[in-house]
Design a protein around this motif. Structure first.
Motif, mmCIF file in Angstrom:
data_model
loop_
_atom_site.group_PDB
_atom_site.id
_atom_site.type_symbol
_atom_site.label_atom_id
_atom_site.label_comp_id
_atom_site.label_asym_id
_atom_site.label_seq_id
_atom_site.Cartn_x
_atom_site.Cartn_y
_atom_site.Cartn_z
ATOM 1 N N TYR A 7 37.793 41.646 38.410
ATOM 2 C CA TYR A 7 36.834 42.411 39.125
ATOM 3 C C TYR A 7 35.861 42.879 37.890
ATOM 4 N N ASP A 8 34.954 42.578 37.679
ATOM 5 C CA ASP A 8 34.011 43.355 36.725
ATOM 6 C C ASP A 8 32.574 43.389 37.250
ATOM 7 N N SER A 9 31.894 43.893 36.046
ATOM 8 C CA SER A 9 30.175 43.508 36.663
ATOM 9 C C SER A 9 30.269 41.983 36.978
ATOM 10 N N ASN A 10 30.153 40.783 37.323
ATOM 11 C CA ASN A 10 29.343 39.796 37.640
ATOM 12 C C ASN A 10 30.146 39.907 38.918
ATOM 13 N N GLY A 11 30.943 40.905 39.233
ATOM 14 C CA GLY A 11 31.516 40.539 41.022
ATOM 15 C C GLY A 11 33.246 40.135 40.669
ATOM 16 N N CYS A 12 33.306 40.042 41.928
ATOM 17 C CA CYS A 12 34.685 39.533 41.865
ATOM 18 C C CYS A 12 35.245 38.093 41.292
ATOM 19 N N SER A 13 35.962 37.365 40.976
ATOM 20 C CA SER A 13 37.077 35.907 40.854
ATOM 21 C C SER A 13 37.877 35.407 40.581
ATOM 22 N N ILE A 14 38.444 34.756 41.279
ATOM 23 C CA ILE A 14 39.478 34.340 42.088
ATOM 24 C C ILE A 14 40.172 33.616 41.007
ATOM 25 N N TRP A 15 40.809 32.485 40.663
ATOM 26 C CA TRP A 15 41.777 31.188 40.147
ATOM 27 C C TRP A 15 43.567 30.987 41.931
#
Length: 726
Positions: free
Chosen positions: A340-348
């Motif tokens: 989770y960063d400035s670009n939002g939520c990423s999952i793998w």
């Protein structure tokens, strides 16, 4: 190369009625290339178990009555041709049309425009197995003039850029060329790149390595080894999926490029030992939703992995904060990690590929949260408990230290010493103790050292600083650094004298003097045997590791050399002379502008003007290790002459012999008569080569050096150091 006159083994041609078997080889006329049967762990056969043919060139002579012969040309091309033959005629078959992992001058890597069939340069599977690997080089099948490196024939992770008439646009090294003549040919039938050598006596090859990089090498006859001319991609971690699933790639790591993420282990340790990391890593403990045994199901949690380049193929999902992002990953069994960063939520989802761990001096990375079974996270909690215990111990230690310092302050006022504190001596007392400074033990840039005997009969060494108007800073540095620390491999400071311009330091006495007196064969001092040298090297490493890693602030000595290593009665080494030392803090943010140290031991950073860290001491230590081996200075006038009567800087020669698996005992101080443990000599020379790498991030820490010399940690062979030679 075999003796060409020994025809029992080497042939220059093979006729249709001859056989090439066993240890026989086919040798080019000039003796440049040799062809034989490769035996990877056994016999290589061209027939299967039923004696059926499994490979053939499928050629036949176009002329009746002619004889077909096989010839290995000096270009390295294996050719089948008619005999007698015309040099201008096309061969019946040639190996240059069937590239493997090596691309020699005169060869082609082509694309057949009519059949759209590409010619590949393909890596070996691992160090010992020449079977087809995962990485290959090909001309862009879409028709551009660029070459591509692919993983598993599917993922393109590097391009040469288009041919601009002279070079490929993304391979600027080709501009620096003075050896090769490059050309790109494109016609209605085919497109291909080829190259030749301006000087036919030079031997060169381009190959695709098991690392997934293409490398151009030239042969150095004087060193009997291949020299890297250029490689692409430049960084190992740019190679797609190099460390496999759940593997983490680290650039220029002394421990190797690949490691498994927390909670994972190599799927095939034997493959990893052969530097084939493609199989990646597997979980040590299955997740709850993956485990069919309900009674043994574990809950899951997340392991924080900071400062990494995030893996590819992420899915962006909508979430308002980090907690929601974690919940989303937690609710999906196949979700293996989130960020989770400035670009939002990423999952793998599924396997993680291309995780890259950045070095401590590169803070551009992101934080990855890896899903693990709770049992794997419990181990961390135990570790945290240990850390908490350590912190409590440190707090208590600080309290004790403050008490000692308070006692010391009272001592300085009263003129009396408390146990374990620095003693303030009067100048007259030290003048009497040294019999008016009559017995000189040694000297250096900061002054002379004299032997003295105190009233309690204890023997000390008294350093009398000279030209003190320029030495006040060094005096204060010495007291501030070594006055508050103690370690078995650091010389102990008993006290000092400060009366106007009269500044003296009182140390424990070291009866065996400084290391240089023994190491460089001073006739008045004993020659150190190998076992003693090795233990001294290990002791110095422990002392430096303590300064760099165990003190409240990192202490950089800045002048590590044999003259500043003292030996007690048992030849236990003690690091001395902290006049140049610098306290820089743990973030290494301080910039040391003034060059400090001694010429032959100065790291490249001092000259290039970049910020100095503890790795400057590591470099000096590495240079000193080479002197442990050779028993002489690394200065140019004491360099060796090799078999071709060429000057070779000793560290470079030692690194080359280690890299080639040569006779390391030949590097030893002649006075040792090769009486040493070859494994220890190899280990020391390997560590030394790592320590003097020009890029300080490639050097080990002193803590790692201790583990290597102790035999706890294994390391890969280092690149041949370039800076000392230059």
């Amino acid at each position: 190369m075999r003796n060409l006159r020994d025809l029992r083994y080497a042939l220059t041609t093979v006729s249709a009625d001859q056989k090439l078997t066993g240890d026989q080889t086919l040798v080019s006329e000039g003796g440049v290339f040799e062809l034989g049967f490769f035996k990877p762990g056994g016999n290589l056969a061209l027939l299967d178990g039923s004696s059926n043919q499994v490979w053939s060139t499928n050629t036949s002579s176009p002329r009746s009555g002619s004889v077909v012969e096989a010839v290995l040309l000096d270009s390295g091309n294996l050719v089948l041709r008619d005999r007698p033959h015309d040099d201008a005629s096309e061969p019946l078959w040639q190996s240059f049309d069937h590239q493997t992992d090596t691309f020699l001058p005169g060869g082609k890597i082509k694309l057949n425009k009519k059949t759209k069939k590409a010619q590949y340069l393909t890596s070996w599977k691992n160090l010992e197995d020449p079977a087809t690997g995962l990485f290959s080089l090909e001309l862009d099948p879409e028709g551009s003039t660029a070459y591509l490196i692919t993983w598993n024939k599917t993922e393109h992770y590097w391009t040469s850029g288009s041919w601009n008439g002279h070079i490929f646009s993304l391979v600027p090294e080709m501009r620096l060329n003075y050896i090769f003549n490059f050309s790109f040919v494109s016609n209605e039938n085919e497109s291909y790149f080829t190259y030749s050598l301006y000087n036919s006596s030079i031997v060169s090859r381009l190959f695709i390595d098991i690392t997934g990089q293409i490398k151009q090498l030239t042969w150095l006859e004087s060193f009997q080894q291949w020299n890297l001319f250029w490689s692409q991609p430049r960084q190992q971690c740019e190679v797609y999926a190099f460390c496999g699933a759940f593997g983490s790639c680290t650039e220029n790591s002394m421990l190797g490029p690949c490691n498994c993420l927390k909670g994972f282990e190599p799927k095939s340790l034997s493959d990893w030992n052969l530097e084939d990391y493609s199989g990646g890593c597997q979980r040590k403990t299955k997740l709850q939703c993956e485990n069919s045994n309900a009674s043994n199901r574990d809950k899951v949690g997340f392991q924080e992995i900071p400062n990494v380049v995030l893996p590819k193929e992420a899915q962006s999902v909508g979430s308002g904060n980090a907690g929601e992002c974690q919940s989303i990953c937690l609710s999906i069994c196949s979700c293996t990690a989130y960020a989770y960063d400035s670009n939002g939520c990423s999952i793998w989802d599924g396997n993680l590929l291309n995780v890259q761990q950045l070095s401590s001096d590169d803070s551009s990375g992101e934080t990855l949260y890896l899903k693990l079974a709770a049992s794997e996270l419990h181990a961390d909690k135990s570790s945290k408990g240990t850390i908490i215990g350590i912190v409590v111990g440190v707090v208590l230690g600080v309290g004790i230290l403050l008490a000692i310092l308070w006692s010391r302050k009272r001592m300085l006022v009263s003129g009396k010493a408390a146990e374990g504190s620095l003693v303030v001596y009067g100048y007259r007392d030290l003048q009497d103790a040294t019999r008016n400074f009559s017995e000189k033990l040694g000297g250096g840039g900061f002054g002379s050292v004299f032997k003295g005997t105190l009233d309690d009969s204890s023997v000390v060494a008294v350093k009398k600083l000279e030209s003190f108007s320029q030495r006040e800073k060094q005096f204060q540095t010495e007291i501030r650094t070594i006055g508050t620390i103690q370690h078995v491999n650091l010389v102990r400071l008993h006290g000092f004298c400060s009366e106007g311009t009269k500044k003296l330091l009182v140390y424990e006495y070291m009866p065996n003097g400084s290391l240089d007196l023994h190491l460089f064969q001073n006739k008045n001092f004993v020659v150190l045997d190998w076992k003693t040298r090795y233990q001294i090297a290990l002791g110095i490493a422990r002392g430096l590791a303590y300064l760099h890693e165990k003190c409240k602030d990192c202490i950089i000595h800045c002048d590590v050399k044999p003259e500043n290593i003292l030996l007690d009665a048992d030849f236990c080494p003690k690091i001395a002379d902290f006049g140049l030392a610098k306290l820089v803090g743990r973030d290494f943010s301080r910039f040391l502008a003034t060059v400090r140290g001694t010429k032959n031991y100065l790291s490249p950073e001092w000259i290039s003007g970049v910020p100095i860290t503890a790795k400057a001491d590591v470099y000096s230590y590495g240079m000193m290790l080479f002197e442990f081996v050779s028993g002489r200075r690394n200065s140019g006038e004491l360099s060796d002459c090799d078999e071709d009567d060429q000057f070779t800087f000793f560290p470079t020669r030692a690194a080359n012999i280690v890299a080639q698996g040569g006779n390391v005992l030949s590097l030893l101080d002649p006075s040792l008569e090769q009486n040493a443990d070859a494994e220890e000599v190899t280990r020391m020379a390997t560590v030394a080569s790592w320590c003097i790498q020009e890029n300080d991030t490639h050097r080990p820490t002193m803590g790692q050096v201790v583990h290597i010399l102790d035999g706890i940690l294994d390391v890969n062979l280092p690149p041949i150091p370039t800076f000392p030679q230059n």
